[in-house]
Design an enzyme around this catalytic site. Structure first.
Site, PDB file in Angstrom:
ATOM      1  N   GLU A  82       0.845  -1.194   0.000  1.00  0.00           N
ATOM      2  CA  GLU A  82       0.000   0.000   0.000  1.00  0.00           C
ATOM      3  C   GLU A  82       0.880   1.244   0.000  1.00  0.00           C
ATOM      4  O   GLU A  82       1.857   1.320   0.753  1.00  0.00           O
ATOM      5  CB  GLU A  82      -0.906  -0.013   1.243  1.00  0.00           C
ATOM      6  N   GLN A  83       0.525   2.227  -0.842  1.00  0.00           N
ATOM      7  CA  GLN A  83       1.357   3.423  -0.949  1.00  0.00           C
ATOM      8  C   GLN A  83       1.298   4.319   0.286  1.00  0.00           C
ATOM      9  O   GLN A  83       2.263   5.008   0.608  1.00  0.00           O
ATOM     10  CB  GLN A  83       0.969   4.221  -2.186  1.00  0.00           C
TER      11      GLN A  83
ATOM     12  N   ARG B  57     -16.599   4.028   6.248  1.00  0.00           N
ATOM     13  CA  ARG B  57     -15.551   3.357   5.477  1.00  0.00           C
ATOM     14  C   ARG B  57     -14.342   3.006   6.340  1.00  0.00           C
ATOM     15  O   ARG B  57     -13.712   1.954   6.142  1.00  0.00           O
ATOM     16  CB  ARG B  57     -15.116   4.228   4.297  1.00  0.00           C
TER      17      ARG B  57
ATOM     18  N   TYR C  22     -27.616   8.393   5.126  1.00  0.00           N
ATOM     19  CA  TYR C  22     -27.881   7.230   5.977  1.00  0.00           C
ATOM     20  C   TYR C  22     -26.946   7.259   7.180  1.00  0.00           C
ATOM     21  O   TYR C  22     -25.930   7.961   7.193  1.00  0.00           O
ATOM     22  CB  TYR C  22     -27.716   5.919   5.196  1.00  0.00           C
TER      23      TYR C  22
ATOM     24  N   ASP D  97     -12.004  -0.912  -8.718  1.00  0.00           N
ATOM     25  CA  ASP D  97     -12.019   0.305  -9.525  1.00  0.00           C
ATOM     26  C   ASP D  97     -10.896   0.333 -10.554  1.00  0.00           C
ATOM     27  O   ASP D  97     -11.002   1.032 -11.566  1.00  0.00           O
ATOM     28  CB  ASP D  97     -11.906   1.538  -8.630  1.00  0.00           C
TER      29      ASP D  97
END
Length: 394
Positions: free
Chosen positions: A30-31, A104, A210, A288
């Site tokens: 991971e960067q 998230r 929400y 993505d």
């Protein structure tokens, strides 16, 4: 089989977990120097939550997730209810898994907590790939290198891996800009907002909000408007006053929720056609990086989790000599469904934003009719689809 996953977002971590469960040697890079999830809300429908349940995450998901009672669609000006589809209880009964709303950061934390020590490497930004007949070498910005039998690009919408194997992309600006905000739930308690995935449709705009966080302690919202802002970044700052101006004349609840935040972010929404392929040699893409989609079906992260599960199934019984066949099977299995969601998201971006008039009234009538049908009839193709079970039956 040695696998390198580039990117440790939701899709990358799901890939690391499913590939490890399949008995493969996985390293994830991971960067970022620390795992921090920008953005706030994310919706995880049963087609992904069942996969995460099987990874042993059922208990932490239940603890940190919010189970909305329904999807509630309302009209922009008077708040009239256009449709209501029950979720909590119905999804478990009909599809065997819950529908969740998460912060998230909570979802990222529970995924990363399940990854064993020594698998995840932070502060490693991929700057290049070199394919050899028997392996792939990955170069990182800090001078480190690593090699594996397969490299999985899970590095998001601006994927370095995709650019390395496919060349530059040409996304199209959609003409829409999204604002987002997050507030403590008690700040909007006086509004009586339902525990639902609330959606408001109006001319050229729509508004989604929400609850997220353990105990539904935060309220998350996203407002989509026409605009000329062209920066595709989750961290760009927006002005609350500009968002409010876009929603002049809308229902007081919408404006009150927007006005409850002190800061907002905005990002430009770009549209992309399905890629002709996801795989070159020993390198493939998920999430993505492979199939970025407009956010009008709440399936972006969900489809990346499906990708991870199918990729693991395809590689589970392969060896270093079967890579091409395994990655081809993965792509052939996943591409039609992900492309269907891409197209569905694009189509929803038109339907959600119809101007008031005959076409809008026809849409609302059809929506009301569909809402009375059983949920399995409306959503079985999406929520009821079990990618792992389907794979086993092929």
């Amino acid at each position: 089989m040695r696998i390198i996953v580039i990117g440790a977002g939701i899709g990358g971590l799901a890939a690391a977990l499913t590939l490890r469960r399949a008995g493969l040697d996985v390293q994830a890079f991971e960067q970022a120097a620390e795992l921090r999830e920008v953005g706030a809300g994310i919706q995880i429908s049963p087609n992904a939550s069942r996969i995460l349940n099987r990874l042993g995450l059922e208990e932490p998901m239940r603890r940190f997730g919010v189970r909305p009672r329904s999807i509630l669609i309302r009209r922009w000006d008077d708040g009239r209810e256009l449709a209501r589809q029950p979720l909590a209880g119905v999804c478990e009964r009909d599809f065997g898994a819950p529908y969740y709303n998460f912060h998230r950061a909570d979802l990222l934390d529970l995924l990363s907590a399940a990854v064993p020590d020594g698998v995840l490497h932070l502060d490693h930004r991929c700057v290049g790939l070199k394919q050899h007949p028997d392996r792939v070498e990955v170069q990182f910005h800090n001078g480190a290198t690593a090699d594996a039998d397969v490299v999985v690009g899970a590095d998001g919408i601006h994927s370095t891996v995709r650019n390395a194997i496919m060349g530059p992309e040409s996304p199209r600006f959609s003409g829409h800009v999204a604002y987002r905000g997050l507030v403590p739930a008690d700040r909007v308690a006086h509004l009586g907002v339902e525990l639902a995935a609330n959606v408001w449709w109006g001319p050229g705009h729509h508004f989604v909000h929400y609850y997220v966080g353990a105990g539904a302690r935060y309220h998350n919202w996203v407002a989509v408007t026409p605009g000329e802002w062209r920066v595709e970044s989750w961290t760009a700052k927006g002005e609350v006053a500009e968002a409010l101006k876009e929603f002049e004349g809308w229902h007081p609840q919408v404006r009150a929720i927007i006005g409850s935040v002190e800061t907002t972010n905005r990002w430009a929404l770009y549209d992309r056609d399905p890629l002709p392929r996801w795989t070159v040699g020993r390198v493939t893409l998920i999430g993505d990086a492979a199939h970025p989609m407009l956010p009008y079906m709440a399936q972006g992260a969900v489809q990346s989790i499906e990708d991870a599960a199918v990729l693991a199934k395809c590689l589970e019984h392969a060896d270093e000599h079967d890579v091409a066949a395994a990655l081809s099977r993965y792509e052939q299995t996943r591409k039609p469904r992900a492309s269907q969601c891409q197209e569905g998201s694009r189509r929803n971006g038109i339907i959600n934003h119809l101007a008031d008039g005959e076409e809008q009234r026809k849409r609302d009538a059809n929506l009301a009719s569909a809402a009375t049908a059983p949920l399995p009839q409306n959503r079985a193709w999406l929520y009821g689809h079990d990618v792992e079970a389907e794979f086993e039956h092929k």
